[in-house]
Write an enzyme that holds these catalytic residues in place. Sequence first.
Site, mmCIF file in Angstrom:
data_model
loop_
_atom_site.group_PDB
_atom_site.id
_atom_site.type_symbol
_atom_site.label_atom_id
_atom_site.label_comp_id
_atom_site.label_asym_id
_atom_site.label_seq_id
_atom_site.Cartn_x
_atom_site.Cartn_y
_atom_site.Cartn_z
ATOM 1 N N CYS A 115 0.887 -1.605 -0.149
ATOM 2 C CA CYS A 115 0.176 0.621 -0.069
ATOM 3 C C CYS A 115 0.511 0.901 -0.481
ATOM 4 O O CYS A 115 0.430 1.976 -0.383
ATOM 5 C CB CYS A 115 -0.913 -0.349 1.304
ATOM 6 S SG CYS A 115 -1.916 -1.228 1.322
ATOM 7 N N HIS A 252 -3.065 7.407 1.907
ATOM 8 C CA HIS A 252 -3.916 5.843 1.163
ATOM 9 C C HIS A 252 -4.757 5.968 1.308
ATOM 10 O O HIS A 252 -5.725 6.412 3.171
ATOM 11 C CB HIS A 252 -2.154 5.085 2.211
ATOM 12 C CG HIS A 252 -2.624 3.507 1.317
ATOM 13 N ND1 HIS A 252 -3.683 3.598 0.710
ATOM 14 C CD2 HIS A 252 -2.788 2.526 2.383
ATOM 15 C CE1 HIS A 252 -3.827 2.354 0.267
ATOM 16 N NE2 HIS A 252 -3.737 1.899 1.609
ATOM 17 N N ASN A 282 -9.956 0.085 -0.814
ATOM 18 C CA ASN A 282 -8.461 0.430 -0.561
ATOM 19 C C ASN A 282 -8.114 -0.361 -1.618
ATOM 20 O O ASN A 282 -7.829 -1.577 -2.270
ATOM 21 C CB ASN A 282 -8.159 -0.323 0.588
ATOM 22 C CG ASN A 282 -6.606 -0.445 1.161
ATOM 23 O OD1 ASN A 282 -5.744 -0.193 -0.343
ATOM 24 N ND2 ASN A 282 -6.113 -0.626 1.842
HETATM 25 N N1 ACO Z 1 -18.624 -7.935 8.574
HETATM 26 C C1 ACO Z 1 -19.160 -8.178 10.449
HETATM 27 N N2 ACO Z 1 -18.381 -8.372 10.872
HETATM 28 C C2 ACO Z 1 -17.160 -8.626 10.529
HETATM 29 C C3 ACO Z 1 -16.722 -8.226 9.343
HETATM 30 C C4 ACO Z 1 -17.182 -7.939 8.568
HETATM 31 N N3 ACO Z 1 -17.112 -7.760 6.870
HETATM 32 N N4 ACO Z 1 -15.308 -9.006 9.429
HETATM 33 C C5 ACO Z 1 -14.849 -9.412 10.748
HETATM 34 N N5 ACO Z 1 -16.130 -9.066 11.323
HETATM 35 C C6 ACO Z 1 -16.355 -9.438 12.649
HETATM 36 C C7 ACO Z 1 -15.544 -10.269 13.851
HETATM 37 O O1 ACO Z 1 -15.803 -11.469 13.153
HETATM 38 C C8 ACO Z 1 -15.993 -9.874 15.064
HETATM 39 O O2 ACO Z 1 -16.399 -10.795 15.150
HETATM 40 P P1 ACO Z 1 -16.238 -11.405 16.716
HETATM 41 O O3 ACO Z 1 -16.114 -10.307 17.664
HETATM 42 O O4 ACO Z 1 -17.550 -12.223 16.315
HETATM 43 O O5 ACO Z 1 -15.120 -12.590 16.933
HETATM 44 C C9 ACO Z 1 -15.490 -8.649 14.943
HETATM 45 O O6 ACO Z 1 -15.966 -8.473 13.312
HETATM 46 C C10 ACO Z 1 -15.026 -8.151 14.859
HETATM 47 O O7 ACO Z 1 -13.334 -8.004 14.606
HETATM 48 P P2 ACO Z 1 -12.579 -7.296 14.406
HETATM 49 O O8 ACO Z 1 -11.507 -7.792 13.272
HETATM 50 O O9 ACO Z 1 -11.866 -7.339 15.175
HETATM 51 O O10 ACO Z 1 -13.405 -5.723 13.573
HETATM 52 P P3 ACO Z 1 -12.491 -4.610 13.713
HETATM 53 O O11 ACO Z 1 -13.229 -3.413 14.642
HETATM 54 O O12 ACO Z 1 -11.213 -4.406 14.791
HETATM 55 O O13 ACO Z 1 -12.415 -4.207 11.890
HETATM 56 C C11 ACO Z 1 -11.126 -3.968 10.306
HETATM 57 C C12 ACO Z 1 -12.059 -4.542 11.300
HETATM 58 C C13 ACO Z 1 -12.408 -2.940 9.618
HETATM 59 C C14 ACO Z 1 -10.413 -4.764 9.400
HETATM 60 C C15 ACO Z 1 -9.980 -2.807 11.159
HETATM 61 O O14 ACO Z 1 -9.237 -4.146 11.685
HETATM 62 C C16 ACO Z 1 -8.799 -2.105 10.612
HETATM 63 O O15 ACO Z 1 -9.163 -1.372 9.972
HETATM 64 N N6 ACO Z 1 -8.049 -2.568 10.583
HETATM 65 C C17 ACO Z 1 -7.065 -1.610 9.120
HETATM 66 C C18 ACO Z 1 -6.540 -2.878 8.338
HETATM 67 C C19 ACO Z 1 -6.850 -1.657 7.062
HETATM 68 O O16 ACO Z 1 -6.800 -1.211 6.950
HETATM 69 N N7 ACO Z 1 -6.391 -2.743 6.454
HETATM 70 C C20 ACO Z 1 -5.866 -2.206 4.739
HETATM 71 C C21 ACO Z 1 -4.309 -2.958 4.025
HETATM 72 S S1 ACO Z 1 -2.993 -2.257 5.488
HETATM 73 C C22 ACO Z 1 -2.965 -0.340 5.206
HETATM 74 O O17 ACO Z 1 -3.540 0.054 3.328
HETATM 75 C C23 ACO Z 1 -2.833 0.626 5.945
#
Ligand code: ACO
Length: 325
Positions: A115, A252, A282
């Site tokens: 990224c 980004h 993204n």
């Molecule tokens: N829809 C519904 N529920 C979901 C989804 C979805 N698409 N994805 C995960 N969940 C659930 C999980 O299973 C979990 O359920 P549980 O509590 O029953 O186990 C719950 O939601 C929470 O999951 P987390 O992974 O802890 O959710 P979080 O609040 O951390 O959000 C996310 C996830 C959006 C990926 C977040 O961690 C994030 O934005 N991280 C940054 C990652 C990113 O942006 N990466 C891009 C590449 S890196 C970059 O470009 C910087």
Amino acid sequence: MTAIRSVVLGCGSYLPQRVLTNAELATKVDTSDEWIVQRTGIRERHIAAEGEFTSHLAIRAAQAALANAGIDAQSIDLIVLATSTPDYTFPATAVAVQSGLGIHHGAAFDLQAVCSGFVFALATADNFLRAGAFKRALVIGAETFSRILDWTDRGTCVLFGDGAGAVVLEAQEQPGKPSDRGILTTHLRSDGRHRSKLFVDGGPSSTRTVGHLRMEGREVFKHAVGMITDVIVDAFNASGLSADDIDWFVPHQANKRIIDASAHKLHIAPEKVVLTVDRHGNTSAASIPLALSVAVADGRIKRGDLVLLEAMGGGFTWGSALLRW
Ligand code: ACO
């Protein structure tokens, strides 16, 4: 003392026709529009058609950038293409783009920093131009992440999209002051201890397969804001400029929450932030030049504006660039 600067002559982008909305995704995996919008700010993303490759998107973006710059492709002597989703293991997707543009001179190569790819590619081209090795460069970010997603994993497949963006840079003599046009400073970092937090579980040397994207979302989130703001502070320190001087912050586009938290920590006003993650998702290395193109096309970014870019991604890699349009 005058200075050679890499000045942006133009920018352009291309998005595949097919739009995949959150509502449609919710018919394929257990998710909802509400969950995706609340956690990421993403509403829809574009998906490349069958047979539409990264190089095809890159060529369209490059052609748009050349038209915006008002220059002929033959005057380009360097192409740096940032991608993690190349057409083939080799040769570089950049040479397919070079050939597609009808260019048979100069150099073209790919750069892989996930990224952060566009910021790394911009810094690379800038160093070549300032050293006098080349005169005009195309810097491209192009991705087809839809091809490396596990479409059964709701934790990752909702986050990414396909697209491409490009800028044309030219080496120009400037007065050597912070008011110069062009790239004023770039800062790149990486730390491979984090490489298993965001990776693709395949490759020619390991599994002999392409693999799928795997991510520990929370871990990425935890590190993102600190890394992004650190490398922006480096840009401010090196240039003598501050958040108050910034006209546009073009981060980004990974996640609206990461962008909002970074802007808040740096005291950058929300109205200066260019946001496209809602419509593009993204798009990895393509996200910054896609966002630049949107803000140039709608008249926000104008000649003379101070523009701050940043990215963070797999590796981890992260970086910033400060430039005057
Ligand atoms: N829809 C519904 N529920 C979901 C989804 C979805 N698409 N994805 C995960 N969940 C659930 C999980 O299973 C979990 O359920 P549980 O509590 O029953 O186990 C719950 O939601 C929470 O999951 P987390 O992974 O802890 O959710 P979080 O609040 O951390 O959000 C996310 C996830 C959006 C990926 C977040 O961690 C994030 O934005 N991280 C940054 C990652 C990113 O942006 N990466 C891009 C590449 S890196 C970059 O470009 C910087």
